[in-house]
Scaffold this active site. Structure first.
Site, mmCIF file in Angstrom:
data_model
loop_
_atom_site.group_PDB
_atom_site.id
_atom_site.type_symbol
_atom_site.label_atom_id
_atom_site.label_comp_id
_atom_site.label_asym_id
_atom_site.label_seq_id
_atom_site.Cartn_x
_atom_site.Cartn_y
_atom_site.Cartn_z
ATOM 1 N N TYR A 1 -4.111 -11.695 8.586
ATOM 2 C CA TYR A 1 -4.513 -11.766 10.089
ATOM 3 C C TYR A 1 -4.537 -12.644 11.025
ATOM 4 C CZ TYR A 1 -3.409 -7.324 7.711
ATOM 5 O OH TYR A 1 -2.140 -6.811 6.702
ATOM 6 N N ASP B 1 -3.385 -10.757 -1.549
ATOM 7 C CA ASP B 1 -3.527 -10.347 -1.020
ATOM 8 C C ASP B 1 -4.934 -9.997 -0.945
ATOM 9 O OD1 ASP B 1 -2.291 -8.987 1.938
ATOM 10 O OD2 ASP B 1 -3.363 -8.024 0.999
ATOM 11 N N HIS C 1 0.372 -0.873 0.300
ATOM 12 C CA HIS C 1 -0.188 0.055 0.053
ATOM 13 C C HIS C 1 0.635 1.827 -0.006
ATOM 14 C CE1 HIS C 1 -4.014 -2.566 1.101
ATOM 15 N NE2 HIS C 1 -3.327 -2.872 1.651
#
Ligand code: X5A
Ligand code: ZN
Length: 670
Positions: free
Chosen positions: A309, A176, A139
């Protein structure tokens, strides 16, 4: 030239010192344990010791400014000496970012670790590798931190590799679940970097809520056509959806692009149980994605951690990825392999948007009128409905506890067994298990007499069948992954393989017949899926046999690759075979590289169990088939030769007819 081997692993505990120091629910998931737990799990499966451990280093200022502005670098550097109040304020400048005084050091190690990986792979020290790093990168932008990312590790690596190794083409695959908008911005005008990203989008409702994450953001200026976005407009996407996008979007374009290096922005928030992604792909899906990418760039593949996560899902998925890089046989994907309607829509849209720029998309996915009811709605299992993160976490762990046990089976001691004539054993690469043993003549006859077919015409064939049965038993009993057999009579031999495997108890055999091999096709009530690829039309072929005829010389590699990606692999993934049998007859017109590519790609199915039966006249294929079975990368498909119109028409015609039954063939909406 020696073929590179080995897998690099980059990890350093120091990267766990980057931490969130205050309360911020959005950032709380990016914890140091993501790294340490994953590394522990790699140790648990004895994968660390099988890798080449490569130390990290700091990226230099010069390397960081390949992508970032000097002012931005200075600002990040300044966080080193900030007090907590200053750190909080610095973090507030950006969207979803946190700093502590160690962040700058960790970000330099993360970027430098990835450069170490690139150097190991580009120098040929290893074939491929994985970098476990944080903070993540995709990002982050020229002047901006964003979404837990400080330096854009993968973008820096791409620029570094281009410069240091004079590369013309680098592929970045971003699996991702978030859009790596940072990478898109950095390369959108650059045709030397092809960027592919899929991401949860929900028509712009999902973070980072950007219009430019849509499928119509295809790159700019000279880079037009070199940015591929696949938006997921629903949650709950699973293995079938991911595989479908690879087969119908990424892989055809990637092979046409023909990269010299593959970098993966490898976030595992696209896996089951992740609180951000809410998707359903299981860890073994990442084995398959990895395996596909290993066929590009002569195997030069660098996998770089981004998000992910759910600690258990993350670490199991990382283990699957590393196992695959090491060359272990792939676990089978279980469950329904039907992509959902929303995924098929996205695939259709991306293909349409990129059609002007890629020859492999030239065929129109003609609006095939289809009954919408045959398209599956997304069925994101129990795990994505309105549950709290805690509940999802527990359910995922329970799922993985029962699931992963069956997957981490011991790896057979040897890869490939061969039963070939003595004069041809010299064609086999080192490490192939040469089988001279045979099933006793009497035993062979007994097995054969079960088949109620008039098979054996001479002692020559009988003895060859004895060798074949011996080798087949080794594969069926999982003493080896796969095998190669030379036969004076492939028609008889392959029928014997099919019959004996069914008698052994297998229920789904994938039977691929190449070239001239006139033979009986068996009726075994769905236990065999036969695909025949040949120049000759065969009259009176049973309707269940899928036959692809063409009159061209398949030396033109890309025509055959097109058939592989568009037809053969989707059929195979829909069918989920337990064993693949490849029969290679004379006059197949295939190049040595094409057949090697087919074998490598098909190794993702049936747990890597493949028997290749070659007509004894076709020994020129022996060496490269054995190499492919041994999982060695030899330069395969080379400069892009256009796919022939004839092949496209033949494949698309078959695909349209079959897609109602074989759902992974679907890639358009009616
Ligand atoms: C690397 C990564 C996600 C940021 C999400 C912020 N970032 N809501 O997965
Ligand atoms: Zn992410």
């Amino acid at each position: 030239k020696v073929m590179a081997s080995g897998t690099a692993l980059i990890y350093d505990e120091e990267m766990t010192s980057h931490k969130l120091l205050w309360d911020d629910p959005e950032c709380a998931i990016e914890v140091p344990e993501r790294l340490s737990v994953s590394y522990d799990q790699l140790k648990h499966y004895s994968l660390v010791e099988r890798c080449v451990e490569v130390p990290v280093r700091e990226a230099t200022e010069e390397e960081i400014t390949l992508v970032h502005s000097p002012e931005y670098l200075e600002f990040i550097k300044s966080t080193q000496t900030m007090n907590i109040e200053e750190l909080r304020n610095a973090s507030k400048k950006y969207n979803a970012v946190f700093f502590n005084t160690k962040s700058y050091r960790c970000a330099k190690l993360a970027a430098g670790g990835v450069l170490q990986l690139v150097d190991s792979v580009m120098s040929g020290e290893v074939r491929n590798g994985m970098a476990l790093v944080r903070p993540p990168g995709h990002h982050s932008q020229r002047n901006e931190s964003n979404g837990f990312c400080l330096f854009n590790n993968v973008a820096i690596a791409a620029e570094y590799a281009k410069k240091k190794y004079n590369l013309q083409r680098v592929l970045i695959v971003d699996w991702d679940i978030h859009h790596g908008q940072g990478i898109q911005y950095i390369f959108e005008e650059d045709p030397s970097v092809l960027y592919f990203s899929w991401h949860r989008y929900q028509h712009q409702e999902f973070w980072p809520n950007l219009r430019e994450s849509e499928y119509d953001a295809i790159g700019k200026g000279k880079g037009t056509g070199f940015n591929i976005n696949v938006p997921w407009n629903k949650v709950g996407m699973g293995n079938a959806d991911y595989i479908a996008v690879f087969l119908h979007v990424l892989l055809p374009i990637a092979f046409e692009f023909n990269p010299e290096l593959v970098l993966v922005s490898s976030g595992y928030d696209s896996a089951i149980g992740d609180p951000e992604g809410c998707m359903c792909a299981t860890p073994e899906c990442f084995s398959h994605l990895t395996h596909f990418l290993m066929q590009l760039a002569n195997g030069k593949c660098c996998i770089v951690l981004e998000g992910g996560y759910h600690l258990r899902s993350l670490s199991e998925s990382i283990c699957m990825t590393v196992k695959t890089l090491l060359g272990d046989p792939l676990p089978q994907l279980h469950g329904d392999m039907t992509p959902c309607l929303s995924a098929v829509e996205s695939i259709h849209n991306v293909r349409a948007a990129h059609k002007p720029y890629w020859k492999c998309l030239a065929c129109s996915d003609a609006a095939v009128v289809q009954n919408a009811s045959t398209k599956r709605e997304v069925n994101g299992t129990v795990l994505t409905s309105a549950k709290t993160n805690k509940e999802v976490e527990i359910e995922t762990n329970r799922f993985l506890d029962s699931h992963m046990k069956s997957i981490h089976v011991p790896v057979p001691p040897a890869n490939t067994a061969a039963a070939v004539s003595e004069s041809n054993t010299r064609l086999l690469p080192n490490g192939v298990l040469v089988c001279n043993d045979t099933v006793e003549l009497g035993e062979t006859e007994a097995i054969l007499s079960d088949f109620h077919v008039q098979l054996v015409k001479g002692a020559n064939i009988l003895s060859s069948l004895g060798h074949l049965l011996n080798l087949l038993n080794k594969v069926l009993q999982k003493q080896v992954h796969n095998g190669i057999v030379e036969s004076p009579d492939i028609s008889t031999s392959s029928v014997v393989v099919l019959k004996h495997s069914i008698n052994f108890g297998l229920n789904r055999l994938l039977d691929i017949v190449l070239g001239d091999a006139d033979r009986n096709y068996l009726h075994e009530e769905g236990k065999i899926l036969s695909i025949r690829i040949s120049e000759k039309e065969m009259p009176d072929l049973p309707a269940s046999i899928i036959s692809l005829n063409f009159n061209e010389d398949l030396q033109r590699d890309n025509s055959f690759l097109y058939a592989l990606l568009r037809l053969i692999l989707p059929l195979a993934y829909s069918y989920q075979p337990e064993l693949t049998i490849i029969t290679l007859g004379p006059n197949s017109k295939l190049s040595v590289g094409s057949i090697a590519m087919m074998i490598r790609l098909l190794q993702s199915l049936a747990n890597g169990r493949i028997i290749t039966v070659i007509q004894d006249t076709e020994y020129k294929y022996m060496e490269s088939i054995a190499e492919a079975l041994m999982n060695l990368n030899r330069p395969g498909i080379v400069p892009y030769a256009p796919i022939s119109k004839e092949m496209i028409l033949a494949v698309e015609e078959r695909r349209h007819k079959l897609q109602e039954e074989w759902k992974l063939l679907q890639c358009s909406v009616g």
